[in-house]
Design a protein around this motif. Structure first.
Motif, PDB file in Angstrom:
ATOM      1  N   SER A  26       1.018  -1.189  -0.090  1.00 42.29           N
ATOM      2  CA  SER A  26       0.206   0.060   0.070  1.00 42.29           C
ATOM      3  C   SER A  26       0.773   1.123  -0.016  1.00 42.29           C
ATOM      4  CB  SER A  26      -0.799   0.163   1.288  1.00 42.29           C
ATOM      5  OG  SER A  26      -1.821  -1.156   1.093  1.00 42.29           O
ATOM      6  N   GLU A  27       2.059   1.194   0.790  1.00 42.13           N
ATOM      7  CA  GLU A  27       2.723   2.410   0.747  1.00 42.13           C
ATOM      8  C   GLU A  27       3.490   2.605  -0.624  1.00 42.13           C
ATOM      9  OE1 GLU A  27       5.583   2.173   3.938  1.00 42.13           O
ATOM     10  OE2 GLU A  27       4.133   2.613   5.439  1.00 42.13           O
TER      11      GLU A  27
ATOM     12  N   HIS B 136      -4.674   5.432   3.092  1.00 46.58           N
ATOM     13  CA  HIS B 136      -3.605   5.363   1.838  1.00 46.58           C
ATOM     14  C   HIS B 136      -3.856   6.640   0.977  1.00 46.58           C
ATOM     15  CE1 HIS B 136      -3.018   0.864   3.357  1.00 46.58           C
ATOM     16  NE2 HIS B 136      -2.117   1.598   3.481  1.00 46.58           N
TER      17      HIS B 136
END
Length: 305
Positions: free
Chosen positions: A33-34, A113
């Motif tokens: 996700s990052e 996110h």
């Protein structure tokens, strides 16, 4: 031929160092996700680079080619300051509205996110100013037949960025990658400044400002349509499992690497030569060079099919 090989090697080094930057991010943090948020945040600056910055360089190179060094210097300092101010206004507008438009580009991301994407986008957007200024500097270098210098400086900035990333990413993660990516563009701009010669105040009465804008408008219209696919990709991929966007981004960069080398090694020098011949009304040599280039490009790409 020796210059073409040198350009190809320098371009390959430049692209390899860019890919190394992305590879380090994915291997040291891991696709997830990052990294998806990081690469999604870089989408708009990259579209700006491919649509506006690349079009500006393509427009300015033929205009500047064949002019005297003094005229080139004055015109480019005017364009650098004017374009830098214009890109700064665009960047500020995008920064102030980023909380609104950024989530729309990644609707499939979870709220945390999406917030991370907004934060990273604000960092990456700063690079728009330097990317736009780089286009003017690159056009001047190409008009003066200094092709290797541009790629050498870009490669040097990339190598510095990769080394800095290796040191900082274990401590600051994707935020380090975002800041270093922007810093790389700033460093490239600073390193290209000496090649522009003595600084001069902008003169908006110079005809090149209006001429560049008239030639730029049709290119922007066309490129704004067929170069928007990264935005569509990010929109659709945001709904897939974490890491999908990051892996596709790397795959796209690898796919386009060979064509970038070919364009920089063969296409860019020929554009400058054709521009000089066109200004001199030398139609026979213009047509001869054009035919030779088509044959060369065809011979180089045909084994790929």
């Amino acid at each position: 031929m020796s210059r073409t090989l040198a350009l190809a090697m320098m371009s390959a080094l430049n692209i390899a160092s860019t890919l190394a930057f992305q590879w380090i991010v994915l291997t040291m943090i891991g696709p997830g996700s990052e990294t998806d948020a990081l690469f999604a945040a870089m989408t708009l600056p990259q579209i700006f680079a491919s649509v506006i910055s690349a079009s500006l360089a393509n427009v300015l190179t033929p205009i500047l080619a064949g002019e005297t060094d003094d005229d080139q210097r004055r015109d480019c300092w005017t364009l650098l300051i004017v374009s830098g101010a214009g890109f700064l206004v665009v960047t500020l507008a995008l920064e102030l509205t980023s909380t609104w438009w950024t989530p729309l580009t990644v609707p499939g991301f979870a709220k945390p996110h999406q917030d991370l994407t907004v934060h990273l986008a604000r960092i990456s957007l700063i690079g728009i100013v330097f990317t736009g200024m780089n286009a003017v500097q690159t056009a001047l270098a190409f008009a003066r037949h200094r092709y290797i210098r541009v790629d050498a400086i870009a490669a040097l900035a990339n190598v510095v960025a990769v080394g800095t990333l290796i040191v900082l990413i274990p401590y600051y993660g994707v935020e380090a990658a975002a800041w270093i990516g922007t810093g790389r563009l700033c460093l490239q701009t600073l390193l290209l400044l000496p090649g522009m010669g003595r600084a001069s105040l902008p003169d908006l009465r110079q005809p090149i400002v209006g001429l560049a804008w008239r030639r730029l408008k049709p290119l922007l219209v066309g490129a704004s349509y067929y170069k928007m696919d990264p935005l569509v990709d990010r929109f659709l991929l945001s709904a897939l499992p974490a890491g999908s966007l990051s892996l596709l981004y790397l795959a796209q960069q690898l796919y386009g690497a060979a064509s970038q080398v070919l364009v920089k090694a063969v296409g860019v020098p020929v554009i400058t030569q054709l521009s000089v011949l066109a200004k001199a009304d030398d139609d026979p040599n213009f047509n001869l060079l054009l035919r030779r280039t088509f044959i060369m490009m065809g011979g180089l790409v045909s084994p790929l099919y």
